[in-house]
Design an enzyme around this catalytic site. Structure first.
Site, PDB file in Angstrom:
ATOM      1  CB  SER A  57      37.498 -30.320  99.705  1.00 48.72           C
ATOM      2  OG  SER A  57      36.924 -31.040 100.779  1.00 48.72           O
ATOM      3  CE  LYS A 101      33.906 -32.999  99.341  1.00 50.74           C
ATOM      4  NZ  LYS A 101      35.280 -32.579  99.252  1.00 50.74           N
TER       5      LYS A 101
END
Length: 195
Positions: A57, A101
């Protein structure tokens, strides 16, 4: 006349003198070692918590299996800002790995993904990397206004990331944030600071 015998005498007691300067030197040495160990422990705990990246990700900067260091200290004094890469526990779940993230929006911001583009406070979100068109806006299809302790995060690899767009992650509460991911420690060819 009694004669005094010189030489060895096992019955005599010797006076023991403590070399005070040597004793002080040893104490100072022990104290310095203790301070060094203490600093190392604090530095490691706050700035060097190691974690592994799980999944693609955050590609291309961070790949699956990369080792990173997490700064757990800074956010005790300052708040995460847009662009920071953070580690957090999704929904506070301590039984899962750290999610890594990028912060896109901070408390009080309104975020919405319109036609594949991230908008914060009704303006296109500008960032250093050139993000891909977002195929799935998820819950950010509608405008989301963040609460006073909420952050909206996305993976850099926008179309292959489980992040705040999805209800099972959602907005990340401040108390779920472990710290700022600041350094890649492995592999060697990527060794260095995170942008």
């Amino acid at each position: 006349m009694g004669r005094r015998v010189k030489g060895l005498s096992f019955g005599r007691k010797k006076e023991r003198r403590i070399n005070l300067s040597l004793f002080q030197e040893v104490i100072i040495w022990i104290f310095e070692i203790a301070i060094t160990i203490g600093i190392a422990v604090v530095f490691t705990f706050f700035f060097g918590v190691r974690s592994s990246v799980v999944g693609p990700s955050m590609s291309p900067q961070l790949e699956d299996g990369d080792e990173v260091l997490i700064d757990r200290f800074s956010y005790k004094f300052i708040s995460p800002k847009p662009g920071d890469v953070i580690a957090f526990l999704p929904n506070g779940n301590v039984n899962t790995h750290y999610y890594i993230k990028r912060v896109i929006a901070v408390p009080g911001d309104t975020i919405q993904i319109i036609d594949g583009v991230v908008n914060v406070n009704d303006e296109k979100y500008v960032e250093d990397l050139e993000p891909a068109y977002i195929d799935d806006a998820g819950i950010a299809k509608e405008a989301i206004t963040l609460g006073e302790d909420e952050y909206f995060v996305l993976g850099d690899n926008r179309n292959n990331s489980e992040d705040s767009r999805f209800a099972n992650i959602g907005n990340v509460r401040e108390d779920y944030i472990i710290g700022r991911v600041w350094f890649i420690s492995s592999p060697r060819d990527k060794f260095g600071f995170i942008k």
